[in-house]
Write an enzyme that holds these catalytic residues in place. Sequence first.
Site, PDB file in Angstrom:
ATOM      1  N   ASP A 268      -2.172  13.523  83.985  1.00  0.00           N
ATOM      2  CA  ASP A 268      -1.010  12.902  84.626  1.00  0.00           C
ATOM      3  C   ASP A 268      -0.918  11.395  84.351  1.00  0.00           C
ATOM      4  OD1 ASP A 268      -3.190  12.073  86.108  1.00  0.00           O
ATOM      5  OD2 ASP A 268      -2.216  12.342  88.057  1.00  0.00           O
ATOM      6  N   GLU A 269      -1.560  10.958  83.276  1.00  0.00           N
ATOM      7  CA  GLU A 269      -1.661   9.517  83.043  1.00  0.00           C
ATOM      8  C   GLU A 269      -1.784   9.233  81.547  1.00  0.00           C
ATOM      9  OE1 GLU A 269      -4.460   5.999  85.060  1.00  0.00           O
ATOM     10  OE2 GLU A 269      -4.887   8.117  85.403  1.00  0.00           O
TER      11      GLU A 269
ATOM     12  N   ASP B 164       1.795   6.632  85.131  1.00  0.00           N
ATOM     13  CA  ASP B 164       0.989   7.451  86.040  1.00  0.00           C
ATOM     14  C   ASP B 164       1.938   8.269  86.911  1.00  0.00           C
ATOM     15  OD1 ASP B 164      -1.001   8.561  87.554  1.00  0.00           O
ATOM     16  OD2 ASP B 164      -1.649   6.701  88.517  1.00  0.00           O
TER      17      ASP B 164
END
Length: 419
Positions: free
Chosen positions: A104-105, A9
């Site tokens: 973003d993960e 993350d």
Amino acid sequence: MEKTILHLDMNSFFASVEQAANPNLLGKPIAVGGGIKKGSVVAACSIEAKAFGVKNAMSTWKARKLCPHLIVVIGDMTKYIYISKIITKMMVDYTDLVEVFSIDEAFMDITKTQDRFGGAIELAKDIKRRIKERFKLTCSIGIGPNKLIAKLAGELQKPDGLVVLREKDLPTKIKDVQVKELCGVGRKTEEYLRLLGVRTIGNLNSYPREKLVKSFGMAYGEQLWQMGQCHGASEVRPYFYETQAKSIGHSYTLPKLTSNTEEINGYLLRLSEQVGRRLRRENYKGNVVCASIGTGDDKTSSHQKKIKDFINDGYQIFKVAKSLLAITNKIRFVSVSVSGLLHQLDQISLFSHVENQKKVLAAVDKVNDRFGEFTIERAAIMSTGLQGKTGMVPPKLYGLRNFKMELRGIEPLTSRMQI
């Protein structure tokens, strides 16, 4: 064999990218969004801004009340997508089993490849090092036996954390962690669990299965019990795995509050046309239309309707959406979506006007594909352009299907390995 799942993350991704790109922003509270206009929202905020209580999806004016010296930066989605694609390519250097969870993960199944890189911890450290050297960005990594625990592990140490939870550690090492930290437990569920005396993962682990099922229903009650036992899905679906869409929608934050029905209907029609365009582009039709509006006090009202026919015509979507909304207050947000989707459904109609309308839509799509969105548009929406629209949304809400489209062309690890 115990699986080894890694969850990555990026820390305050959009804001951190802007700080890395502009050293003058380092160490300062910043918010990324659509600017300081009334109605704009915070898509992402820096760690420094979070210390003042600023949160993602908060209105900009409220964020500046909490943090008067907040610096608002106009977001650049193209830049974030570019960096995220490169980070995904980095992850694919370690395993093909990379599941993109948001821009973003991501999850990685490193069960069979970790030994090549010195084990799970060394592999995680190497990813963190490469990201920091290339982009001056940090990430939090969690490692666990399934996706639920890997994601939880990553949440336990932020920013720039690395936490490992093995099956033998569970649930002892996390018994005092708040139940809200589990992925899938939202605010309302947390409140309901609190009424039952369940505040921590330890409480959930020992709570009777039958009582959870009685309180939450068979499906969700069983899911909560499984989560309390630290069980979760371990299958990591690679980024190139195609899944069918469950719904397609568009939303818009208005430049100013308004109760003008004609103006709101103009935005609703434009959004409906955008939804119709995407449905046709991806070969879908749906029979459930949902319309939502948000008021100036951050309250949202949503209604949906199941119709007889499967549709992908923006005007038909608009007519259903319009019938669902009752405008009684000033509005700052509107959205339209279609679900109940069927793929590649294109039956020939017995009515000539229906077939003629299909040809018109196809011709309009062809022109707009070539010359840009809304080169040809209905006269009714010419006065309601989506002014100042940046496309900025919080990272977790960015369209996953859109981002997966961006990842096409990344070559899997196995096809690059010499045999």
